[in-house]
Design an enzyme around this catalytic site. Structure first.
Site, PDB file in Angstrom:
ATOM      1  N   HIS A  26       2.214   1.099   5.217  1.00 37.75           N
ATOM      2  CA  HIS A  26       1.092   2.050   5.248  1.00 37.75           C
ATOM      3  C   HIS A  26       0.767   2.408   6.689  1.00 37.75           C
ATOM      4  CE1 HIS A  26      -1.234  -1.320   6.667  1.00 37.75           C
ATOM      5  NE2 HIS A  26      -0.649  -2.030   5.727  1.00 37.75           N
TER       6      HIS A  26
ATOM      7  N   GLU B  86       1.348  -1.265  11.760  1.00 34.44           N
ATOM      8  CA  GLU B  86       2.047  -2.540  11.558  1.00 34.44           C
ATOM      9  C   GLU B  86       3.552  -2.368  11.790  1.00 34.44           C
ATOM     10  OE1 GLU B  86       0.680  -3.783   7.677  1.00 34.44           O
ATOM     11  OE2 GLU B  86      -1.375  -4.014   8.402  1.00 34.44           O
TER      12      GLU B  86
ATOM     13  N   HIS C  35      -4.694   0.630   7.589  1.00 35.00           N
ATOM     14  CA  HIS C  35      -5.308  -0.432   8.374  1.00 35.00           C
ATOM     15  C   HIS C  35      -4.252  -0.986   9.310  1.00 35.00           C
ATOM     16  CE1 HIS C  35      -3.520  -2.566   4.924  1.00 35.00           C
ATOM     17  NE2 HIS C  35      -3.424  -3.642   5.698  1.00 35.00           N
TER      18      HIS C  35
ATOM     19  N   GLU D  92       0.809  -1.223   0.000  1.00 39.35           N
ATOM     20  CA  GLU D  92       0.000   0.000   0.000  1.00 39.35           C
ATOM     21  C   GLU D  92       0.841   1.272   0.000  1.00 39.35           C
ATOM     22  OE1 GLU D  92      -0.416  -2.634   1.891  1.00 39.35           O
ATOM     23  OE2 GLU D  92      -2.521  -3.239   1.942  1.00 39.35           O
TER      24      GLU D  92
ATOM     25  N   HIS E 148       2.161  -8.932   1.853  1.00 33.65           N
ATOM     26  CA  HIS E 148       0.910  -8.302   1.414  1.00 33.65           C
ATOM     27  C   HIS E 148      -0.064  -9.309   0.799  1.00 33.65           C
ATOM     28  CE1 HIS E 148      -1.892  -5.443  -0.373  1.00 33.65           C
ATOM     29  NE2 HIS E 148      -1.814  -6.164  -1.479  1.00 33.65           N
TER      30      HIS E 148
HETATM   31 ZN    ZN Z   1      -0.707  -4.816   2.515  1.00 26.90          ZN
END
Ligand code: ZN
Length: 274
Positions: free
Chosen positions: A104, A135, A116, A10, A60
Site C-alpha cells: 500500500h 514501506e 500508512h 491492504e 501484515h
Molecule cells: Zn498491512
C-alpha cells in the site's frame, strides 16, 4: 532459483477498509482468501519462469493471515509476531529476487487505500535520501543490504508509483486504482490474479537485467512523527538525531543497520502512540 515474498494485505484487489484486514472482524475471513490467492498468483507466475524455492514472509497485522497448506509452490511460510527484520524477515543473500505483494501507499503520498508508513498512529512521513518513501522504499534497504533485486510489486496505482525511484524497472501489477484512502476501483479478483501471475513471470524472466535497489549510500532516513513525544523518544536510540520539533534523522553506509534502526524506532512508537 529462490524468491522471497513479503506479503502485506491492504493492496489486495477489493480491499478498501481496515475491518476487511483485521483478524476477528467478520469480513476478514473473506478478504484473507483474496490475499491468499494473490500471493499464490505471484508464486505461480514465478514458478512458470523457473523459480523453484519460495519463502513467504507474512508482513501484515499479526502476521498470520495465510493458510500454510494452501500456499502454492510448496512455499515455506514465515509467520507470527516479533520478527526483528519485520517485513523483510528471512531474506538473505541466497535469494535471487524479492516480491512485494499486496503493498500500500505511504502516509504522506497521494491517495492510496489504507495508506500508512509502518505505524499510522505515529509516523506521518518518511524521506529516504530526500525522496518520500513508503514501506516499499524502506524495505528496499534490506534488499540492498543483501544485494537482492526487488522485481515485483502488487497493489494500487499510487503504490506502484512510489516504489519507482528506489527500484527502477520493477515489474508492477496494479490491481486497483485508489479513489481515496478508503475507496478504490478494483479489478475483479480473478483478473487481478491473472495480472499478478503474468507480471511475476515477466519479473523472473527479466532477472538477468535486474539490479539491486537504486539507493545511494550512505543513505539517510528522515522521519516525521505525529507529535513531539514520539520524536523525543526516537532519539534515545543510538544514531537517531533530532532534526525538528516532530522529526528525526538517521544515516549510514550499511543499509541493513539503517533498516534495523528504523524498525527499532517503529517498535518503540508502538508503545506510546495513540
Ligand atoms: Zn498491512
Amino acid at each position: 532459483m529462490k524468491v522471497f515474498v513479503s506479503s502485506d494485505m491492504e493492496g489486495t484487489a477489493g480491499v478498501v477498509a481496515w475491518e476487511q484486514c483485521r483478524a476477528g472482524q467478520p469480513e476478514y475471513a473473506h478478504y484473507r482468501e483474496l490475499l491468499q490467492e494473490e500471493v499464490n498468483a505471484a508464486i505461480e507466475g514465478a514458478a512458470a519462469a523457473g523459480a523453484e524455492e519460495f519463502l513467504v514472509n507474512d508482513s501484515h497485522g499479526a502476521m498470520a493471515n495465510l493458510r500454510p497448506e494452501r500456499l502454492s509452490g510448496h512455499a515455506r511460510y514465515l509467520s507470527g509476531r516479533h520478527k526483528p527484520m519485520y517485513m523483510m524477515q528471512g531474506l538473505d543473500a541466497t535469494f535471487d529476487a524479492v516480491f512485494f505483494v499486496s503493498y500500500h501507499g505511504s502516509m504522506s503520498g497521494g491517495s492510496s487505500v489504507l495508506s500508512h508508513t509502518y505505524n499510522p498512529l505515529a509516523i506521518s512521513e518518511v524521506l529516504l535520501n530526500g525522496v518520500p518513501a513508503g514501506e516499499s522504499g524502506i524495505n528496499a534497504l534490506a534488499a540492498l543490504g543483501y544485494g537482492v533485486p526487488v522485481v515485483l510489486i502488487t497493489g494500487d496505482d499510487t503504490t506502484a508509483r512510489e516504489v519507482e525511484p528506489f527500484c527502477p524497472g520493477v515489474h508492477r501489477a496494479v490491481v486497483k486504482t485508489s479513489v481515496s484512502r478508503f475507496a478504490a476501483d478494483s479489478m475483479h479478483p480473478l483478473q487481478a490474479r491473472e495480472l499478478i501471475r503474468t507480471a511475476a513471470r515477466a519479473a523472473i524472466e527479466s532477472l538477468p537485467q535486474a539490479g539491486p535497489p537504486a539507493i545511494t549510500l550512505p543513505a539517510t532516513l528522515e522521519v516525521t512523527f505525529r507529535n513531539a513525544d514520539l520524536a523525543e523518544m526516537a532519539t534515545w536510540i543510538t544514531g537517531v538525531e533530532r532534526t525538528g520539533t516532530v522529526s528525526v534523522a538517521m544515516a549510514g553506509e550499511d543499509p541493513l543497520r539503517l533498516f534495523r534502526t528504523f524498525v527499532t524506532v517503529v517498535l518503540l512508537t508502538r508503545g506510546i502512540a495513540e
